[in-house]
Motif scaffolding. Structure first.
Motif, mmCIF file in Angstrom:
data_model
loop_
_atom_site.group_PDB
_atom_site.id
_atom_site.type_symbol
_atom_site.label_atom_id
_atom_site.label_comp_id
_atom_site.label_asym_id
_atom_site.label_seq_id
_atom_site.Cartn_x
_atom_site.Cartn_y
_atom_site.Cartn_z
ATOM 1 N N SER A 61 0.819 -1.223 0.000
ATOM 2 C CA SER A 61 0.000 0.000 0.000
ATOM 3 C C SER A 61 0.848 1.267 0.000
ATOM 4 C CB SER A 61 -0.933 0.012 1.216
ATOM 5 O OG SER A 61 -0.178 0.025 2.412
ATOM 6 N N GLN A 62 2.152 1.145 0.259
ATOM 7 C CA GLN A 62 3.036 2.322 0.254
ATOM 8 C C GLN A 62 3.309 2.816 -1.168
ATOM 9 O OE1 GLN A 62 7.418 1.394 1.011
ATOM 10 N NE2 GLN A 62 6.524 -0.634 1.379
ATOM 11 N N PHE A 63 2.999 1.980 -2.174
ATOM 12 C CA PHE A 63 3.308 2.342 -3.558
ATOM 13 C C PHE A 63 2.093 2.947 -4.260
ATOM 14 C CE2 PHE A 63 6.069 -1.287 -2.494
ATOM 15 C CZ PHE A 63 7.298 -0.643 -2.604
ATOM 16 N N ASP A 64 2.349 3.995 -5.023
ATOM 17 C CA ASP A 64 1.287 4.630 -5.806
ATOM 18 C C ASP A 64 1.165 3.974 -7.186
ATOM 19 O OD1 ASP A 64 0.560 7.120 -4.082
ATOM 20 O OD2 ASP A 64 2.743 7.071 -4.135
ATOM 21 N N ILE A 65 2.311 3.579 -7.725
ATOM 22 C CA ILE A 65 2.354 2.942 -9.045
ATOM 23 C C ILE A 65 3.021 1.575 -8.906
ATOM 24 C CG2 ILE A 65 3.243 3.070 -11.413
ATOM 25 C CD1 ILE A 65 1.343 5.299 -11.014
ATOM 26 N N ILE A 66 2.397 0.540 -9.478
ATOM 27 C CA ILE A 66 2.989 -0.792 -9.535
ATOM 28 C C ILE A 66 3.054 -1.206 -10.995
ATOM 29 C CG2 ILE A 66 2.777 -3.219 -8.871
ATOM 30 C CD1 ILE A 66 1.137 -2.255 -6.435
ATOM 31 N N ILE A 67 4.256 -1.389 -11.507
ATOM 32 C CA ILE A 67 4.429 -1.752 -12.912
ATOM 33 C C ILE A 67 4.633 -3.255 -13.044
ATOM 34 C CG2 ILE A 67 5.872 -1.490 -14.970
ATOM 35 C CD1 ILE A 67 6.299 1.367 -14.285
ATOM 36 N N LEU A 68 3.734 -3.901 -13.761
ATOM 37 C CA LEU A 68 3.857 -5.331 -14.032
ATOM 38 C C LEU A 68 4.745 -5.504 -15.257
ATOM 39 C CD1 LEU A 68 0.171 -6.549 -13.524
ATOM 40 C CD2 LEU A 68 2.069 -6.686 -11.896
ATOM 41 N N ALA A 69 6.038 -5.762 -14.996
ATOM 42 C CA ALA A 69 7.014 -5.906 -16.067
ATOM 43 C C ALA A 69 7.460 -7.358 -16.156
ATOM 44 C CB ALA A 69 8.210 -4.983 -15.822
ATOM 45 N N LYS A 88 -2.977 -10.448 -5.553
ATOM 46 C CA LYS A 88 -4.442 -10.573 -5.555
ATOM 47 C C LYS A 88 -5.018 -10.250 -4.179
ATOM 48 C CE LYS A 88 -8.010 -13.912 -6.875
ATOM 49 N NZ LYS A 88 -8.243 -15.269 -7.453
ATOM 50 N N LYS A 89 -4.262 -10.587 -3.151
ATOM 51 C CA LYS A 89 -4.734 -10.418 -1.775
ATOM 52 C C LYS A 89 -4.598 -8.986 -1.273
ATOM 53 C CE LYS A 89 -4.126 -12.483 2.829
ATOM 54 N NZ LYS A 89 -3.366 -13.497 3.611
ATOM 55 N N PHE A 90 -3.512 -8.305 -1.662
ATOM 56 C CA PHE A 90 -3.191 -7.033 -1.021
ATOM 57 C C PHE A 90 -3.362 -5.783 -1.887
ATOM 58 C CE2 PHE A 90 -0.647 -10.125 1.489
ATOM 59 C CZ PHE A 90 -1.234 -9.895 2.734
ATOM 60 N N VAL A 91 -3.425 -5.938 -3.207
ATOM 61 C CA VAL A 91 -3.578 -4.758 -4.064
ATOM 62 C C VAL A 91 -5.006 -4.225 -3.966
ATOM 63 C CG1 VAL A 91 -3.696 -4.007 -6.476
ATOM 64 C CG2 VAL A 91 -1.711 -5.265 -5.665
ATOM 65 N N THR A 92 -5.144 -2.903 -3.902
ATOM 66 C CA THR A 92 -6.464 -2.256 -3.811
ATOM 67 C C THR A 92 -6.626 -1.244 -4.943
ATOM 68 O OG1 THR A 92 -5.727 -0.395 -2.438
ATOM 69 C CG2 THR A 92 -6.274 -2.461 -1.294
ATOM 70 N N GLU A 93 -7.751 -0.529 -4.919
ATOM 71 C CA GLU A 93 -7.989 0.478 -5.956
ATOM 72 C C GLU A 93 -7.064 1.682 -5.792
ATOM 73 O OE1 GLU A 93 -10.665 1.490 -2.516
ATOM 74 O OE2 GLU A 93 -10.163 -0.335 -3.637
ATOM 75 N N ARG A 94 -6.415 1.820 -4.627
ATOM 76 C CA ARG A 94 -5.539 2.961 -4.377
ATOM 77 C C ARG A 94 -4.298 2.933 -5.266
ATOM 78 N NH1 ARG A 94 -0.937 3.906 -2.346
ATOM 79 N NH2 ARG A 94 -0.392 5.916 -1.423
ATOM 80 N N GLU A 95 -3.724 1.743 -5.467
ATOM 81 C CA GLU A 95 -2.514 1.607 -6.281
ATOM 82 C C GLU A 95 -2.895 1.513 -7.758
ATOM 83 O OE1 GLU A 95 -2.471 0.243 -2.396
ATOM 84 O OE2 GLU A 95 -2.971 -1.264 -3.924
ATOM 85 N N THR A 96 -2.175 2.247 -8.586
ATOM 86 C CA THR A 96 -2.395 2.147 -10.031
ATOM 87 C C THR A 96 -1.492 1.056 -10.590
ATOM 88 O OG1 THR A 96 -2.925 4.507 -10.181
ATOM 89 C CG2 THR A 96 -2.344 3.376 -12.236
ATOM 90 N N ILE A 97 -2.117 0.021 -11.175
ATOM 91 C CA ILE A 97 -1.377 -1.083 -11.774
ATOM 92 C C ILE A 97 -1.111 -0.746 -13.241
ATOM 93 C CG2 ILE A 97 -1.357 -3.546 -12.300
ATOM 94 C CD1 ILE A 97 -1.459 -2.993 -9.315
ATOM 95 N N VAL A 98 0.159 -0.680 -13.606
ATOM 96 C CA VAL A 98 0.546 -0.410 -14.992
ATOM 97 C C VAL A 98 1.098 -1.704 -15.583
ATOM 98 C CG1 VAL A 98 2.031 0.938 -16.525
ATOM 99 C CG2 VAL A 98 1.068 1.992 -14.451
ATOM 100 N N SER A 99 0.411 -2.228 -16.583
ATOM 101 C CA SER A 99 0.828 -3.481 -17.206
ATOM 102 C C SER A 99 1.492 -3.218 -18.546
ATOM 103 C CB SER A 99 -0.383 -4.394 -17.427
ATOM 104 O OG SER A 99 -0.031 -5.469 -18.281
ATOM 105 N N ILE A 100 2.708 -3.773 -18.728
ATOM 106 C CA ILE A 100 3.347 -3.705 -20.047
ATOM 107 C C ILE A 100 3.355 -5.096 -20.687
ATOM 108 C CG2 ILE A 100 4.740 -1.684 -19.470
ATOM 109 C CD1 ILE A 100 7.163 -3.560 -19.176
ATOM 110 N N MET A 101 2.455 -5.959 -20.232
ATOM 111 C CA MET A 101 2.359 -7.332 -20.741
ATOM 112 C C MET A 101 1.556 -7.370 -22.039
ATOM 113 S SD MET A 101 1.627 -9.410 -17.195
ATOM 114 C CE MET A 101 0.057 -8.560 -16.925
ATOM 115 N N ALA A 102 2.125 -7.988 -23.050
ATOM 116 C CA ALA A 102 1.441 -8.105 -24.340
ATOM 117 C C ALA A 102 0.226 -9.010 -24.224
ATOM 118 C CB ALA A 102 2.400 -8.659 -25.389
#
Length: 277
Positions: A61-69, A88-102
């Protein structure tokens, strides 16, 4: 100052880290990586001075951006990974998930991580490694302008960006995401052709690379000035009954453009397959 976490620190993750540090988007102490490859982890930490996020837990929850690389296949097997399953257990709507997965759609990511997650898909390409990426940003609907600007700032640090609807991103993946590989193959083919007709490998490769580099610079300039089309530029090189037009005849006869179009379409179909439920 916000914090950013990279799940995976391979070539593309490293390229983004390099870009955001060079462009002062984030301080080193605000950048963390979660990387299971020990050699890779140590390299990135030592080279960029970033921190290691050891365990995926409530502290995410300390992170604002999480990049799935990570690779799409790795994400699809997330529930089999003892650590990644904790996203899946700990990520919430507060963190923005950025996916670079094709190929992995926003809906699919939400199905795996949870419907309350906030997702942005981005498709960069490997010239990010030298700060010349072409990245397409596709945010989910209703994402705030502030969040979109934050993501754009990150990817502006490694090249150019455009914001497009997600429905186009698989096409982007097939064209610009995979595109560098097509060009490297073309350079390889020109080099081998040069060797075939008597040039050394070193000279043939230099001629191929510099010819393509100069031609791209011309194309970019004419596109910006809106004076000549790509077809116009081709005919500028093609003298009547000359060498170039004879070479073009062979390329047309062998279906050169059709082969490229078929290859891009095949990549597009594969990207669609990866996103299926």
């Amino acid at each position: 100052m916000s914090k950013i976490l990279f799940i995976g620190a391979g070539n593309m993750g490293e390229a983004i880290i390099n870009g955001i540090i060079k462009n002062n988007c984030y301080k080193k102490e605000d950048i963390y990586i979660y990387e299971i490859n020990e050699t890779r982890k140590q390299k990135v930490m030592e080279q960029y001075g970033v921190s290691h996020y050891k365990k995926i837990d409530k502290d995410i929850s300390q992170f604002d951006i999480i990049i799935l690389a990570i690779k799409p296949q790795t994400f699809l097997l997330l529930e089999e990974d003892k650590e990644l399953i904790n996203l899946k257990k700990f990520v919430t709507e507060r963190e923005t998930i950025v996916s670079i997965m094709a190929g992995i759609t926003i809906n699919k990511i939400k199905k795996i991580l949870g419907e309350n997650t906030t997702i942005v898909r981005v498709m960069p390409n490997t010239p990010a490694l030298i700060g010349m990426s072409m990245s397409i940003i596709s945010p989910e609907k209703n994402l705030s302008n502030e969040k979109i600007k934050e993501v754009k700032k990150i990817f502006d640090s490694i090249g150019q960006t455009e914001i497009m609807e997600e429905k186009y991103i698989n096409a982007v993946t097939a064209l610009s995401g995979s595109g560098p590989a097509y060009l490297f193959m073309f350079i390889e083919a020109l080099t081998e052709a040069g060797i075939l007709i008597g040039l050394s490998k070193d000279i043939a490769e230099k001629l191929a690379i510099e010819t393509i580099s100069g031609s791209i610079a011309m194309a970019k300039k004419e596109r910006e000035n809106k004076t000549k089309t790509i077809e116009d530029l081709k005919y500028m090189v093609s003298s009547p009954a000359g060498t170039t037009i004879n070479a073009i005849k062979v390329l047309e006869k062998k279906g050169f453009k059709g082969i490229i179009m078929d290859a891009v379409y095949k990549a597009f179909k594969r990207a669609n397959e990866l996103g299926k439920d």
